[in-house]
Scaffold this active site. Structure first.
Site: not given
Length: 517
Positions: A66, A85, A93, A98-99, A344, A480
Site C-alpha cells: 500500500a 519505515e 508483511n 505468499g504472492g 479462514r 491493513e
C-alpha cells in the site's frame, strides 16, 4: 510527547478520552505507550514543532504494498514524496506474503477458462465478511482489482505466472507471483518508486501525528536512527507534510496486549505469521489525533500455519494448494472434521474447537501438481512437511487410529471420484483425483494470528474519517491499517488487491490536496 509533556501542554484525561475515542486510545496506551496528540484545538496547536527538519508534499508511513503504491502514484501526480519505515528493511508483511493477488477476469483466468467477474468477487467478499463489510469499499475493491493487477504487471513490471484457489472464493482467482512471494512485487515497486525520485527512509519510526489549530494533520514526529525494538533509540525529528500524510503501516497481529483487548483468546500461545514490527502503534497514534477506528475485534487466524515452524513458514503454501485436492484430518479421531475449502475463520475456529493440531495431506499426484516446488523443498528440509511411503506409516507418525483413518481415506476418495463431498460440501476441483498413490505428504496445522480486519475508517477516496464523522483533513490510509473493507473475514489473496487499489487511490488524492503553509 511523553505523558508529562502532555500534561504541561494542557492535555487532560477528559480531553484525551474525548478526542481519542476512549477504548481504542486507552488500549493503545496500555499496549504501546504511544505519545498523544489530541484533536482539541489548543492541544494540537501547542504540539507544533518550532522547526521542521524535513518537508515534503506527501509523507507515507510504511513501505509495503500500500505504501509503495501510494508513493508511486503521488509522485506521478507531481508531489514530492518520502516513505518512512521503522524497521531496518523495507516491505513489512508484504515482502513475506505468499504472492497471491486476487482479481476477477484476469489474463491467467482467461487462459485457464475460468469465468469470473467483479460482481462475483464482490459477492464472495461480502459473504465471507458476514455482510459486515462497508459495501462501498468492498465494491471499490472488486471493481478496481483487475486494473490494479494489470498496473502491477504492465507498469511496475512484476510477473504473475500461476492461478491458485483460496477457501471462501467461488472460483480460482489468486494470481501468484513468479516466486510465490510478495517480494517479487515489493522489490519491483521499490525500484520503480526510487527511479521516480521517491525517498525511502528505514529505521524511522513515527511517534505521533501533528495537527494544526484547525485539526488538519500537517506532519509527524519521528525517531530517526530507530533500532527496533529499543524505544530509547534514535533522535526526535519533525517531518512536514504540505499536502497530506498517508498511513499504510499495517496491522497489529504482533501486539499481544492490544490484540488481547480486542479478542481475549489471543494470548501468547498463539504465534503470528507477521513480521516483528506489526505492532499497531501508528494506527493508535492516528486515533489519538482524532481518527476513528472500526471492527478492531475482528482478528483473523490463518488455519494453514504449522506449529512445527516459526512465523508464516512454508506450510501455508503447501496446505492452501491442497484444499480441494486432499483431506484435512483430525489425528485423534482419524476422520475429517470440516470443509477443507471453507474460509479462514471457519477453518481456524474448527481447529481451535478441537483443541489440538490437525493434518493436511496429499499424494504423489496432488502434491507435485499443486505445491510450489520451493515451498515443498523448504518444508521438507525444516521437517514441517513430512513424506511417507504408505498410509500406515503416515498414521503411525501422527498416532492416528489406522482402521478408521483408512476407511475415511476410502470415503474421501469416493468423493474425489464423483467430485461431490457428501459430508462437508468441500469444493473438489475437476482435476482432483483420489488420494491413493504413494508417496504421501502431510503437515500439521495450528492457527496463528495473521490479519487484523479492523482499523481506521476510510471512504472510497481513502480519506480517513474522524470521531466527528467528518473527513480528517490531511490524512489518508490504505491497507491493513484500515477497517471495514473485509468485515468479519478477509478472503485469502485479497490483501494484495486491497493494498494496491486503495494505496493508488490514496496517493492520487493526497497529491491533489491544496498545500498548506
Amino acid at each position: 510527547m511523553s505523558d508529562d509533556g502532555g500534561r504541561k501542554k494542557g492535555l487532560t484525561r477528559r480531553s484525551f478520552l474525548k478526542s481519542a475515542g476512549g477504548v481504542a486510545a486507552v488500549a493503545g496506551m496500555a499496549a504501546g505507550g504511544v505519545a498523544v496528540a489530541a484533536r482539541d484545538g489548543a492541544a494540537a496547536a501547542g504540539s507544533m514543532p518550532r522547526k521542521w527538519n524535513e518537508t515534503y508534499d506527501v509523507v507515507v508511513i510504511g513501505s509495503g504494498f500500500a505504501g509503495l503504491a501510494a508513493a508511486i502514484e503521488a509522485k506521478n501526480a507531481g508531489a514530492s514524496v518520502v516513505v518512512i519505515e521503522k524497521m531496518p528493511v523495507y516491505g513489512g508483511n508484504s515482502i513475506i506474503n505468499g504472492g497471491d493477488f486476487c482479481a476477477p477476469a484476469t489474463r491467467l483466468q482467461k487462459a485457464a477458462g475460468v469465468q469470473d467477474s467483479p460482481d462475483l468477487m464482490y459477492n464472495d467478499i461480502m459473504k465471507a465478511g458476514l455482510y459486515l463489510n462497508n459495501p462501498g469499499l468492498a465494491r471499490t475493491l472488486a471493481d478496481h482489482a483487475g486494473e490494479a493487477l494489470e498496473w502491477c504487471e504492465d507498469y511496475v513490471g512484476a510477473k504473475f505466472t500461476r492461478l491458485n484457489f483460496h477457501g471462501g472464493h467461488s472460483v480460482k482467482r489468486a494470481n501468484q507471483t513468479v516466486n510465490a512471494s510478495g517480494s517479487e512485487l515489493v522489490s519491483k515497486m521499490l525500484g520503480k518508486a526510487q527511479a521516480l525520485g521517491v525517498e525511502v527512509q528505514t529505521r524511522t519510526k513515527m511517534e505521533r501525528m501533528i495537527a494544526n489549530k484547525d485539526g488538519r494533520i500537517v506532519g509527524i514526529e519521528v525517531r530517526t536512527g530507530y533500532k527496533y525494538p529499543d524505544e530509547r533509540s534514535g533522535k526526535a525529528a519533525y517531518i512536514k507534510a504540505r499536502k497530506a500524510v498517508i498511513l499504510t503501516s499495517g496491522g497489529f497481529s504482533n501486539d499481544i496486549a492490544l490484540r488481547r483487548i480486542q479478542d481475549p483468546r489471543l494470548t501468547e500461545k498463539f504465534e503470528s505469521t507477521n513480521q516483528p514490527g506489526a505492532t499497531g502503534e501508528a494506527l493508535l497514534a492516528a486515533c489519538m489525533a482524532g481518527a476513528m477506528d472500526v471492527q478492531m475485534d475482528w482478528i483473523q487466524l490463518g488455519p494453514w500455519t504449522s506449529p512445527d515452524e516459526k512465523g508464516f513458514g512454508h506450510v501455508p503454501l503447501f496446505c492452501e494448494r491442497l484444499v480441494g485436492y486432499g483431506p484435512m484430518i483430525d489425528p485423534v479421531k482419524g476422520k475429517r472434521f470440516f470443509k477443507e475449502t471453507g474460509n479462514r475463520k471457519e477453518r481456524a475456529d474448527a481447529i481451535i474447537l478441537l483443541g489440538h493440531p490437525v493434518i493436511i495431506m496429499g499424494d504423489s499426484y496432488a502434491v507435485p501438481k499443486q505445491v510450489f516446488p520451493r515451498a515443498l523443498e523448504k518444508g521438507l528440509q525444516n521437517g514441517a512437511i513430512k513424506k511417507f511411503d504408505s498410509l500406515e506409516a503416515l498414521a503411525k507418525n501422527y498416532n492416528i487410529p489406522l482402521e478408521v483413518f483408512q476407511q475415511e481415506i476410502t470415503r474421501w476418495n469416493s468423493f474425489a471420484e464423483k467430485k461431490k463431498d457428501d459430508d462437508f460440501d468441500c469444493m473438489i476441483f475437476p482435476d482432483a483425483k483420489p488420494t491413493a498413490t504413494a508417496p504421501f505428504y502431510a503437515a500439521r496445522l495450528w492457527p496463528k494470528v495473521h490479519h487484523t480486519m479492523g482499523g481506521l475508517v476510510i471512504d472510497k477516496n481513502a480519506q480517513v474519517f474522524g470521531f466527528d464523522l467528518k473527513p480528517l483533513k490531511g490524512l489518508y490510509a490504505a491497507g491493513e491499517v484500515t477497517g471495514g473493507i473485509h468485515g468479519a473475514v478477509r478472503l485469502g489473496g485479497v490483501a494484495m488487491a486491497d493494498c494496491i487499489v486503495f494505496g493508488r487511490i490514496a496517493g492520487k488524492n493526497a497529491a491533489k490536496e491544496t498545500a498548506w503553509g
